[in-house]
Write a protein that holds these residues in place. Structure first.
Motif, PDB file in Angstrom:
ATOM      1  N   VAL A 101       0.860  -1.190   0.000  1.00  0.00           N
ATOM      2  CA  VAL A 101       0.000   0.000   0.000  1.00  0.00           C
ATOM      3  C   VAL A 101       0.893   1.236   0.000  1.00  0.00           C
ATOM      4  CG1 VAL A 101      -1.797   1.272   1.230  1.00  0.00           C
ATOM      5  CG2 VAL A 101      -1.795  -1.228   1.275  1.00  0.00           C
ATOM      6  N   LEU A 102       0.825   2.022  -1.068  1.00  0.00           N
ATOM      7  CA  LEU A 102       1.612   3.248  -1.152  1.00  0.00           C
ATOM      8  C   LEU A 102       0.853   4.444  -0.611  1.00  0.00           C
ATOM      9  CD1 LEU A 102       3.169   2.752  -4.720  1.00  0.00           C
ATOM     10  CD2 LEU A 102       4.103   2.092  -2.492  1.00  0.00           C
ATOM     11  N   ARG A 103      -0.481   4.389  -0.708  1.00  0.00           N
ATOM     12  CA  ARG A 103      -1.352   5.459  -0.199  1.00  0.00           C
ATOM     13  C   ARG A 103      -2.513   4.808   0.535  1.00  0.00           C
ATOM     14  NH1 ARG A 103       1.509  10.101  -0.803  1.00  0.00           N
ATOM     15  NH2 ARG A 103       2.650  10.031  -2.765  1.00  0.00           N
ATOM     16  N   PRO A 104      -2.801   5.210   1.765  1.00  0.00           N
ATOM     17  CA  PRO A 104      -3.885   4.558   2.512  1.00  0.00           C
ATOM     18  C   PRO A 104      -5.247   4.703   1.855  1.00  0.00           C
ATOM     19  CG  PRO A 104      -3.083   6.504   3.676  1.00  0.00           C
ATOM     20  CD  PRO A 104      -2.133   6.255   2.562  1.00  0.00           C
ATOM     21  N   GLU A 105      -5.440   5.780   1.085  1.00  0.00           N
ATOM     22  CA  GLU A 105      -6.729   5.961   0.422  1.00  0.00           C
ATOM     23  C   GLU A 105      -6.928   4.969  -0.721  1.00  0.00           C
ATOM     24  OE1 GLU A 105      -4.007   9.330  -1.159  1.00  0.00           O
ATOM     25  OE2 GLU A 105      -4.352   8.235   0.707  1.00  0.00           O
ATOM     26  N   GLU A 106      -5.865   4.217  -1.053  1.00  0.00           N
ATOM     27  CA  GLU A 106      -5.974   3.207  -2.107  1.00  0.00           C
ATOM     28  C   GLU A 106      -5.962   1.792  -1.538  1.00  0.00           C
ATOM     29  OE1 GLU A 106      -2.555   4.136  -4.414  1.00  0.00           O
ATOM     30  OE2 GLU A 106      -3.306   6.090  -5.070  1.00  0.00           O
ATOM     31  N   ALA A 107      -5.945   1.667  -0.215  1.00  0.00           N
ATOM     32  CA  ALA A 107      -5.755   0.359   0.417  1.00  0.00           C
ATOM     33  C   ALA A 107      -6.977  -0.539   0.275  1.00  0.00           C
ATOM     34  CB  ALA A 107      -5.454   0.554   1.903  1.00  0.00           C
ATOM     35  N   LYS A 108      -6.714  -1.840   0.084  1.00  0.00           N
ATOM     36  CA  LYS A 108      -7.774  -2.847   0.036  1.00  0.00           C
ATOM     37  C   LYS A 108      -7.297  -4.091   0.777  1.00  0.00           C
ATOM     38  CE  LYS A 108      -9.837  -1.234  -4.302  1.00  0.00           C
ATOM     39  NZ  LYS A 108     -10.180  -1.557  -5.706  1.00  0.00           N
ATOM     40  N   LEU A 109      -7.200  -3.969   2.091  1.00  0.00           N
ATOM     41  CA  LEU A 109      -6.735  -5.094   2.892  1.00  0.00           C
ATOM     42  C   LEU A 109      -7.843  -6.119   3.076  1.00  0.00           C
ATOM     43  CD1 LEU A 109      -4.244  -3.287   3.564  1.00  0.00           C
ATOM     44  CD2 LEU A 109      -4.326  -4.281   5.844  1.00  0.00           C
ATOM     45  N   ASN A 110      -7.447  -7.384   3.003  1.00  0.00           N
ATOM     46  CA  ASN A 110      -8.351  -8.507   3.241  1.00  0.00           C
ATOM     47  C   ASN A 110      -7.916  -9.234   4.506  1.00  0.00           C
ATOM     48  OD1 ASN A 110      -9.975  -8.262   0.763  1.00  0.00           O
ATOM     49  ND2 ASN A 110      -8.037  -8.733  -0.264  1.00  0.00           N
ATOM     50  N   PRO A 111      -8.781 -10.104   5.046  1.00  0.00           N
ATOM     51  CA  PRO A 111      -8.439 -10.804   6.294  1.00  0.00           C
ATOM     52  C   PRO A 111      -7.100 -11.525   6.181  1.00  0.00           C
ATOM     53  CG  PRO A 111     -10.740 -11.188   5.724  1.00  0.00           C
ATOM     54  CD  PRO A 111     -10.136 -10.450   4.572  1.00  0.00           C
ATOM     55  N   GLY A 112      -6.249 -11.344   7.205  1.00  0.00           N
ATOM     56  CA  GLY A 112      -5.001 -12.093   7.290  1.00  0.00           C
ATOM     57  C   GLY A 112      -3.871 -11.563   6.435  1.00  0.00           C
ATOM     58  N   GLU A 113      -4.026 -10.383   5.840  1.00  0.00           N
ATOM     59  CA  GLU A 113      -2.959  -9.853   4.990  1.00  0.00           C
ATOM     60  C   GLU A 113      -1.974  -9.010   5.795  1.00  0.00           C
ATOM     61  OE1 GLU A 113      -5.018  -9.778   0.601  1.00  0.00           O
ATOM     62  OE2 GLU A 113      -5.034  -7.904   1.747  1.00  0.00           O
ATOM     63  N   THR A 157       4.217   4.950   7.869  1.00  0.00           N
ATOM     64  CA  THR A 157       2.859   5.201   8.367  1.00  0.00           C
ATOM     65  C   THR A 157       2.910   6.341   9.371  1.00  0.00           C
ATOM     66  OG1 THR A 157       2.968   3.706  10.267  1.00  0.00           O
ATOM     67  CG2 THR A 157       2.258   2.746   8.175  1.00  0.00           C
ATOM     68  N   ASP A 158       1.855   7.126   9.386  1.00  0.00           N
ATOM     69  CA  ASP A 158       1.667   8.136  10.423  1.00  0.00           C
ATOM     70  C   ASP A 158       0.238   7.959  10.939  1.00  0.00           C
ATOM     71  OD1 ASP A 158       0.030   9.222   8.460  1.00  0.00           O
ATOM     72  OD2 ASP A 158       1.133  11.107   8.256  1.00  0.00           O
ATOM     73  N   PRO A 159      -0.251   8.819  11.835  1.00  0.00           N
ATOM     74  CA  PRO A 159      -1.596   8.591  12.374  1.00  0.00           C
ATOM     75  C   PRO A 159      -2.688   8.418  11.327  1.00  0.00           C
ATOM     76  CG  PRO A 159      -0.464  10.187  13.727  1.00  0.00           C
ATOM     77  CD  PRO A 159       0.448   9.901  12.561  1.00  0.00           C
ATOM     78  N   GLY A 160      -2.506   9.005  10.142  1.00  0.00           N
ATOM     79  CA  GLY A 160      -3.505   8.862   9.088  1.00  0.00           C
ATOM     80  C   GLY A 160      -3.626   7.441   8.556  1.00  0.00           C
ATOM     81  N   TRP A 161      -2.632   6.603   8.842  1.00  0.00           N
ATOM     82  CA  TRP A 161      -2.652   5.207   8.396  1.00  0.00           C
ATOM     83  C   TRP A 161      -3.258   4.282   9.456  1.00  0.00           C
ATOM     84  CZ3 TRP A 161       0.118   2.910   4.039  1.00  0.00           C
ATOM     85  CH2 TRP A 161       0.729   3.853   3.198  1.00  0.00           C
ATOM     86  N   THR A 162      -3.437   4.785  10.675  1.00  0.00           N
ATOM     87  CA  THR A 162      -3.850   3.946  11.796  1.00  0.00           C
ATOM     88  C   THR A 162      -5.089   3.100  11.511  1.00  0.00           C
ATOM     89  OG1 THR A 162      -2.882   5.548  13.310  1.00  0.00           O
ATOM     90  CG2 THR A 162      -4.433   3.971  14.264  1.00  0.00           C
ATOM     91  N   PRO A 163      -6.100   3.625  10.782  1.00  0.00           N
ATOM     92  CA  PRO A 163      -7.287   2.801  10.528  1.00  0.00           C
ATOM     93  C   PRO A 163      -6.991   1.437   9.903  1.00  0.00           C
ATOM     94  CG  PRO A 163      -7.724   5.078   9.913  1.00  0.00           C
ATOM     95  CD  PRO A 163      -6.272   4.999  10.266  1.00  0.00           C
ATOM     96  N   LEU A 164      -5.869   1.309   9.197  1.00  0.00           N
ATOM     97  CA  LEU A 164      -5.565   0.042   8.529  1.00  0.00           C
ATOM     98  C   LEU A 164      -5.011  -1.009   9.487  1.00  0.00           C
ATOM     99  CD1 LEU A 164      -3.889   1.428   5.265  1.00  0.00           C
ATOM    100  CD2 LEU A 164      -6.200   0.527   5.510  1.00  0.00           C
ATOM    101  N   PHE A 165      -4.569  -0.572  10.656  1.00  0.00           N
ATOM    102  CA  PHE A 165      -3.896  -1.508  11.562  1.00  0.00           C
ATOM    103  C   PHE A 165      -4.852  -2.565  12.114  1.00  0.00           C
ATOM    104  CE2 PHE A 165      -0.596   1.403  11.016  1.00  0.00           C
ATOM    105  CZ  PHE A 165       0.571   0.942  11.603  1.00  0.00           C
TER     106      PHE A 165
END
Length: 894
Positions: free
Chosen positions: A804-816, A823-831
């Motif tokens: 993931v280069l930009r969090p607004e483009e992220a598409k994480l699936n279970p277990g990835e 990362t900075d606080p703006g990336w925290t939702p993906l954790f």
């Protein structure tokens, strides 16, 4: 300009549109008195007229416009077709006549080098080196005309097409001139860089030399000698075995010959000639005022320069005002955001930093300097203080292991020779002493549970005062107030941030003591395992709470398919309005408003105040919400946090119980209990200082956008966001009608520069001489081929890599496993969605590491180019205990 041919002596840099970069440089050097073999240029006018004779090029250009730089097979087929087509067309008679006239005047019995010179070549921002062809030892008019036509066709080599497509150059707007230059037949030739191309050091001239023509060296057929010169002295000589050389043959063309064994390891240039050539290099650099990549040759004891171009691979150096050696480390690496920043953001941080200021608090300090659109911290004067030399590398190791190693390397080398500045020493003591006193009070005397309430109350009062101060003015006065507020924020305001710092720092110091004492008193693997659990679910962490609230948003959307569908097609401009028209939209909106009230001023890359905030662009949150819905069960995020609290509580009890059973256990247990409490409460406030800064920045930004709108209304600026490309001082000059120059042209030039800076990779540590210090990573036992980094969150995990280069483009699936540049606080939702974490930047105490430990996911950071080496979908193993990552296989075979 209607000429088909121009002689070198007629040309200077202003002729670039007619003779290309290479031709303009040769003319420029000829006029400057640099020894250049004579010759002439076939101008771009000739090329354009030649192209116009084709009936097919319009359609072929249309096809080029549509080609992707990654479509290699399509590029190969299209390039071959264009080249064959252009070589089959007859050259117009008037162009032939002009070329042959120049050839006869220069010397028709001579041999020539025929080189392509594109209008987008040898430029400060794009070298295009090697994209087109060169033909050597060309003799006679037939060979000459054929070589020129082949040069024109070489504008469409596969590599040239791909390069232009990748760098955004219009194929129609890049024209080709051809340089026809008298061939010299050198004994020795090579390349000279007026700055070391490896380390970046601008004080070192680096020379490669081999026998015969330079083509053997350029094409990689021979390993050349390497000589380095600094301040008129040879500092390095590396003599290579030169097995072959390329020489011209009388009938035209070249031949490759073996060098006799006894001559293969002979030094190609004498020491005297090395120093003579270095001086010529300095003259050329001084003429162009930039570092140069120079092709040279030695003929009958005399040097000739056959080409010079800017070195485009060097990272820019921060500007200093003295001739002393300065040391800089990357602010972006420390803040976990290495993208280029716009001028307003740079101005904010330089005004905020209270150190290195010679004027008022409103001025920009010199402790932070800009280079390549990034900020660098000048730590030179701090390194003059002996205690700092010992402490700073340890502190920096928590930010980035390689930064700490590089600084240590510089200290060990003894390059920093300076006397302590008494004024700097006093300021450091005045700044650090109160913080240190408060840390001690927090560690041993104050009630740790009251710290969070104090910091939150302090934050609210600080924000309220800032809002009132900034909103109470307009125009020039408002800009002055923003500068004043920024300049006072850290140390001098009614609510200085220095009052908050002792609380998270107490948590950090408490943790260091916990680690040391547990090692001393227990010292086994079980205690290490328990300590890792202590870091989970820290109370009061605003960034963790941000992530939990994203989970709440996901849960608010889950029951409503219409909301989920709407989020994936929503637009920022009508985001809230659209929610009101769908089932469940109002319930989701209420949660979203709560989130925005608290965190709407945050976003990925938030240290750049010009980046759109979540409040301004709510669609930025959608990928995180959707990833959460896909990979986390309803309520799981809150339950996981509660489990972490219980695990930490149980780990604390077990640690204290085990310590209580050791000799002197009662007192040890009492001390450790205190430290654990201070750590848990203090470390949870680690994100508060940055959170406070971001809230202040948001107030300043909204005020400046107001001023931007007013400047647009007056016809001074074209768009309100043009203010992002100006410094605060420039904005003030605009408001006070004292700005000199064309503001719109300045803004446009900075927009272009910003796009160029985005393509650069900032170094972690560099000196004012341009030398990049990379640092050395510690040795660890790791499997062969593993990527070595810094372990920051223990555990081993395997899974599919999601790059993931930009969090607004992220598409994480279970277990990835999340693989990110930083990362900075703006990336925290993906954790919440990630099973593990790999980053290119970071250390033990940076954002991603702290959050990964809180979430209990294994993490390794500081792996250079991780997002390039690890491909999206690779199956990888992350060892957050040892500090390495293995690429096991791709997802299809996993």
């Amino acid at each position: 300009m209607e000429k088909y041919v121009l002689y070198f002596k007629e040309i200077d840099k202003t002729y670039l549109p007619f003779v290309g970069g290479k031709g303009a440089n040769l003319g420029e050097m000829t006029k400057a008195g640099i020894p250049v073999p004579q010759g002439f240029c076939v101008t771009t006018l000739a090329y354009r007229k030649f192209i116009e004779t084709s009936q097919e090029m319009d359609e072929l250009f249309n096809r080029l416009d549509r080609v992707s730089p990654d479509s290699l097979e399509e590029i190969r087929e299209l390039g071959q077709r264009i080249r064959e087509h252009l070589q089959s067309i007859s050259m117009p008679d008037d162009i032939q006549s002009a070329i042959l006239q120049a050839w006869e005047r220069t010397g028709k019995g001579k041999s020539y080098a025929v080189r392509s010179s594109a209008t987008a070549e040898d430029l400060p921002t794009a070298s295009f080196a090697g994209q087109q062809e060169t033909y050597l030892n060309v003799r006679g008019k037939e060979q000459l005309l054929h070589a020129i036509q082949k040069c024109w066709a070489s504008l469409f080599t596969d590599r040239a097409i791909s390069y232009r497509a990748k760098n955004g150059f219009d194929h129609r707007s890049v024209f080709l001139s051809v340089v026809v230059q008298e061939m010299v037949f050198p004994e020795v030739s090579g390349i000279m860089f007026t700055a070391d191309p490896i380390s970046g050091n601008r004080k070192i001239i680096s020379i490669n030399a081999s026998f015969g023509l330079g083509e053997a060296l350029v094409s990689g057929l021979v390993s050349p000698d390497l000589y380095q010169v600094r301040s008129g002295e040879i500092i390095k000589k590396q003599i290579s075995r030169k097995k072959i050389a390329i020489y011209p043959v009388p009938e035209g063309g070249t031949i490759t010959k073996n060098i006799p064994a006894e001559k293969q390891e002979v030094q190609a240039l004498s020491d005297q000639k090395i120093l003579e050539l270095a001086k010529i290099g300095q003259r050329i650099e001084e003429h162009y005022r930039s570092e140069q990549d120079i092709e040279w040759c030695l003929v009958d004891g005399k040097f000739y320069i056959v080409q010079s171009r800017p070195i485009t691979s060097l990272y820019p150096v921060p500007h200093i005002t003295d001739d002393k050696l300065h040391v800089f480390f990357s602010f972006g690496h420390q803040q976990m955001m290495t993208d280029a920043m716009k001028p307003l953001a740079i101005s904010f941080w330089r005004t905020l930093m209270p150190f290195g200021k010679k004027g008022s608090v409103r001025s920009e300090g010199h402790a932070l300097l800009e280079a390549g659109g990034r900020l660098f911290v000048d730590i030179t004067e701090l390194l003059c203080l002996k205690p700092v030399r010992k402490i700073l590398p340890r502190v920096l190791s928590g930010i980035d292991e390689l930064i700490a190693s590089a600084i240590s390397e510089l200290i060990e080398r003894g390059d920093i020779q300076c006397k302590p500045n008494k004024q700097v020493k006093r300021k450091v003591v005045r700044t650090v002493l109160p913080i240190a006193k408060n840390i001690i009070k927090n560690l041993f005397f104050r009630d740790p549970s009251q710290g969070l309430k104090y910091v939150n109350d302090f934050m609210q009062r600080s924000i309220k005062e800032c809002e009132s101060f900034v909103k109470g003015a307009s125009g020039a006065e408002r800009i002055k107030r923003i500068q004043e507020s920024l300049g006072n924020l850290l140390l001098y305001s009614n609510y200085p941030l220095s009052n908050v710092l002792p609380y998270p720092l107490s948590g950090i110091v408490a943790w260091k003591l916990i680690e040391r004492l547990s090692q001393k008193w227990l010292g086994d693997q079980q205690s290490v395992h328990l300590l890792n659990k202590l870091k989970k679910s820290l109370p009061g962490n605003v960034t963790t709470e941000l992530g939990l609230m994203i989970g709440d948003l996901a849960d608010a959307a889950r029951p409503y398919p219409q909301v989920i569908d709407y989020l994936q097609r929503a637009k920022d401009e009508t985001f809230y309005e659209g929610l009101g028209r769908i089932q469940g939209g109002d319930a989701f909106r209420r949660k979203l408003v709560q989130f925005m009230d608290k965190y709407g001023m945050r976003c990925p890359g938030e240290i750049d105040v010009t980046n759109p905030r979540w409040r301004e662009a709510p669609t930025l949150l959608v990928p995180s919400i959707m990833s959460h819905i896909r990979s986390v069960a309803p309520g799981e995020h809150r339950e996981k946090f509660r489990r972490g609290e219980k695990e930490a509580e149980q780990a604390a009890k077990e640690i204290l119980s085990r310590i209580g059973k050791t000799r002197g256990g009662y007192l040890k247990k009492k001390l450790m209990s205190r430290l654990i409490t201070v750590f848990r409460n203090g470390m949870g406030m680690r994100e508060h200082p940055k959170y406070i800064i971001v809230q202040h920045f948001d107030i300043y930004k909204q005020a400046i956008l107001d001023e931007g709108r007013a400047l647009v209304g007056k016809g001074i600026l074209e768009h309100e966001q043009d203010v992002f490309y100006l410094s605060l001082e420039e904005l003030l000059a605009l408001e006070e009608n004292r700005f000199s120059g064309n503001i719109r042209e300045l803004v446009q030039s900075r927009k272009i520069k910003y796009e160029q800076y985005q393509k650069l990779t900032p170094p972690r540590v560099m000196t004012s001489e341009g030398e990049v210090i990379t640092g050395r990573r510690r040795d660890i036992e790791a499997p062969e081929g593993a990527l070595i980094g810094t372990p920051v969150s223990a555990g081993v995990v395997e899974g599919v890599a999601r790059v993931v280069l930009r969090p607004e483009e992220a598409k994480l699936n279970p277990g990835e496993i999340l693989v990110a540049p930083f990362t900075d606080p703006g990336w925290t939702p993906l954790f919440n969605s990630a099973k593990g974490l790999v980053m290119e930047v970071g250390g033990m105490m940076t954002h991603g590491a702290v959050v990964a430990r809180e979430y209990g996911i294994p993490a390794v950071v500081g792996i250079d180019k991780a997002t390039e080496i690890i491909k999206d979908g690779d199956y990888i193993r992350v060892d957050g205990t040892q500090g390495y990552v293995q690429i096991l296989e791709d997802d299809e075979d996993a």
